[in-house]
Design an enzyme around this catalytic site. Structure first.
Site, mmCIF file in Angstrom:
data_model
loop_
_atom_site.group_PDB
_atom_site.id
_atom_site.type_symbol
_atom_site.label_atom_id
_atom_site.label_comp_id
_atom_site.label_asym_id
_atom_site.label_seq_id
_atom_site.Cartn_x
_atom_site.Cartn_y
_atom_site.Cartn_z
ATOM 1 N N ASP A 4 -5.186 2.083 10.782
ATOM 2 C CA ASP A 4 -6.612 2.003 11.058
ATOM 3 C C ASP A 4 -6.773 1.677 12.549
ATOM 4 O O ASP A 4 -6.735 2.565 13.386
ATOM 5 C CB ASP A 4 -7.174 0.918 10.120
ATOM 6 C CG ASP A 4 -8.682 0.812 10.133
ATOM 7 O OD1 ASP A 4 -9.323 1.574 10.862
ATOM 8 O OD2 ASP A 4 -9.229 -0.037 9.411
ATOM 9 N N ASP A 55 0.927 3.359 4.544
ATOM 10 C CA ASP A 55 -0.165 4.068 3.869
ATOM 11 C C ASP A 55 -1.254 4.521 4.823
ATOM 12 O O ASP A 55 -1.698 5.658 4.793
ATOM 13 C CB ASP A 55 -0.770 3.217 2.736
ATOM 14 C CG ASP A 55 -1.196 1.831 3.193
ATOM 15 O OD1 ASP A 55 -0.944 1.457 4.359
ATOM 16 O OD2 ASP A 55 -1.786 1.105 2.374
ATOM 17 N N LYS A 57 -6.995 6.749 10.827
ATOM 18 C CA LYS A 57 -8.426 6.794 11.162
ATOM 19 C C LYS A 57 -8.523 6.846 12.689
ATOM 20 O O LYS A 57 -8.553 5.810 13.342
ATOM 21 C CB LYS A 57 -9.139 5.547 10.633
ATOM 22 C CG LYS A 57 -9.275 5.476 9.117
ATOM 23 C CD LYS A 57 -10.024 4.209 8.709
ATOM 24 C CE LYS A 57 -10.164 4.098 7.207
ATOM 25 N NZ LYS A 57 -10.711 2.791 6.790
ATOM 26 N N PHE A 71 -14.295 3.330 4.243
ATOM 27 C CA PHE A 71 -13.321 2.525 3.507
ATOM 28 C C PHE A 71 -12.954 3.278 2.238
ATOM 29 O O PHE A 71 -13.817 3.714 1.486
ATOM 30 C CB PHE A 71 -13.894 1.143 3.162
ATOM 31 C CG PHE A 71 -12.864 0.269 2.526
ATOM 32 C CD1 PHE A 71 -11.958 -0.442 3.308
ATOM 33 C CD2 PHE A 71 -12.760 0.185 1.132
ATOM 34 C CE1 PHE A 71 -10.974 -1.220 2.710
ATOM 35 C CE2 PHE A 71 -11.778 -0.590 0.539
ATOM 36 C CZ PHE A 71 -10.885 -1.292 1.328
ATOM 37 N N ILE A 72 -11.666 3.437 1.998
ATOM 38 C CA ILE A 72 -11.221 4.233 0.858
ATOM 39 C C ILE A 72 -10.270 3.451 -0.052
ATOM 40 O O ILE A 72 -9.652 2.473 0.373
ATOM 41 C CB ILE A 72 -10.523 5.523 1.341
ATOM 42 C CG1 ILE A 72 -9.401 5.149 2.319
ATOM 43 C CG2 ILE A 72 -11.496 6.477 1.992
ATOM 44 C CD1 ILE A 72 -8.347 6.194 2.388
ATOM 45 N N GLY A 92 0.762 -1.251 0.000
ATOM 46 C CA GLY A 92 0.000 0.000 0.000
ATOM 47 C C GLY A 92 0.785 1.289 0.000
ATOM 48 O O GLY A 92 0.352 2.281 -0.573
ATOM 49 N N ASP A 97 -6.026 -0.183 -1.733
ATOM 50 C CA ASP A 97 -6.786 -1.062 -2.626
ATOM 51 C C ASP A 97 -8.087 -1.571 -2.027
ATOM 52 O O ASP A 97 -8.263 -1.592 -0.808
ATOM 53 C CB ASP A 97 -5.943 -2.289 -2.965
ATOM 54 C CG ASP A 97 -5.805 -3.227 -1.763
ATOM 55 O OD1 ASP A 97 -5.329 -2.781 -0.716
ATOM 56 O OD2 ASP A 97 -6.220 -4.398 -1.880
HETATM 57 P P1 IMP Z 1 -4.893 -1.848 11.018
HETATM 58 O O1 IMP Z 1 -4.085 -3.047 11.391
HETATM 59 O O2 IMP Z 1 -6.312 -1.959 11.539
HETATM 60 O O3 IMP Z 1 -4.278 -0.544 11.448
HETATM 61 O O4 IMP Z 1 -5.091 -1.871 9.474
HETATM 62 C C1 IMP Z 1 -4.153 -1.408 8.618
HETATM 63 C C2 IMP Z 1 -4.239 -2.037 7.261
HETATM 64 O O5 IMP Z 1 -5.596 -2.249 6.845
HETATM 65 C C3 IMP Z 1 -3.634 -1.110 6.257
HETATM 66 O O6 IMP Z 1 -2.262 -1.368 6.118
HETATM 67 C C4 IMP Z 1 -4.439 -1.369 5.023
HETATM 68 O O7 IMP Z 1 -3.848 -2.425 4.297
HETATM 69 C C5 IMP Z 1 -5.782 -1.828 5.525
HETATM 70 N N1 IMP Z 1 -6.798 -0.742 5.504
HETATM 71 C C6 IMP Z 1 -7.350 -0.120 6.565
HETATM 72 N N2 IMP Z 1 -8.264 0.782 6.187
HETATM 73 C C7 IMP Z 1 -8.287 0.739 4.835
HETATM 74 C C8 IMP Z 1 -9.049 1.466 3.835
HETATM 75 O O8 IMP Z 1 -9.900 2.337 4.114
HETATM 76 N N3 IMP Z 1 -8.797 1.142 2.540
HETATM 77 C C9 IMP Z 1 -7.878 0.198 2.171
HETATM 78 N N4 IMP Z 1 -7.144 -0.491 3.073
HETATM 79 C C10 IMP Z 1 -7.356 -0.230 4.391
HETATM 80 MG MG MG Z 2 -0.774 -1.424 4.417
#
Ligand code: IMP
Ligand code: MG
Length: 180
Positions: free
Chosen positions: A108, A105, A136, A157-158, A49, A164
């Protein structure tokens, strides 16, 4: 730029224009330019990403000379415990005593970042900073400091700018949010 795109089974609407994105990337690069002036940090781009963000970010860096590396981890469901990540494309570098800037990238929940950090720590980095294009904040739930964030966004979700939906949509210059 188009107002609406369709990827696989979903429709997405324009959310953040490439002009805004570039402004924000430049602003975060300028913070790095200030904080790392004259140093030689290693910037590690987390694939897949972050490839677009990293490519733009490093081209705004002008006060220091970073080494630029890439790493890719097995994607994972966020249920496993920490420190147990698999490198698909390894970090074949000795980070002993180095300043490391992790380039991501999006953060979340923060689970992914929390789980990859021990790997960098185990390679002896003296200082690790996290630079994420997006955050986020409403979903962020781990005890972790994200040092540099270009933009905070709501929970939608973007896709686009490297992000992607099931592997597609990374190519767009602008960011689109899913419509339900
Ligand atoms: P986390 O472990 O919850 O912080 O999620 C992070 C990963 O989820 C990122 O590295 C992205 O690959 C994916 N992700 C989270 N939100 C989005 C979104 O809105 N669009 C696309 N990928 C996302
Ligand atoms: Mg990622």
């Amino acid at each position: 730029m188009v107002e609406k795109i369709h990827i696989l089974d979903r429709d997405f609407a324009l959310s953040i224009s490439s002009e805004i994105i570039q402004e924000k990337v430049k602003a975060v690069a300028d913070k790095l330019n200030k904080d790392y002036a004259g140093k030689n940090p290693v910037m590690v781009c987390i694939l897949n990403g972050a490839f677009v963000f990293a490519a733009d970010l490093v081209r705004y860096i002008n006060t220091f000379q970073p080494e630029i590396l890439f790493v890719r981890f097995a994607s994972y469901d966020g249920v496993k415990s920490t420190g147990n990540v698999r490198e698909l494309m390894g970090l074949n570098a000795n980070l002993e005593g180095r300043d490391v800037i992790i380039v991501e990238d999006i953060v979340d929940t923060g689970t992914t970042m929390k789980n990859i950090l021990p790997l960098f720590e185990s390679k002896g980095a003296s200082n690790i900073a996290i630079c994420s294009f997006l955050l986020k904040p409403d979903k962020f739930k781990v005890d972790l400091n994200i040092d540099y964030v270009a933009m905070e966004i709501p929970n939608d979700f973007i896709v686009g700018y490297g992000l992607d939906y099931n592997g597609f949509g990374r190519n767009y210059r602008d960011i689109y949010k899913v419509l339900d």
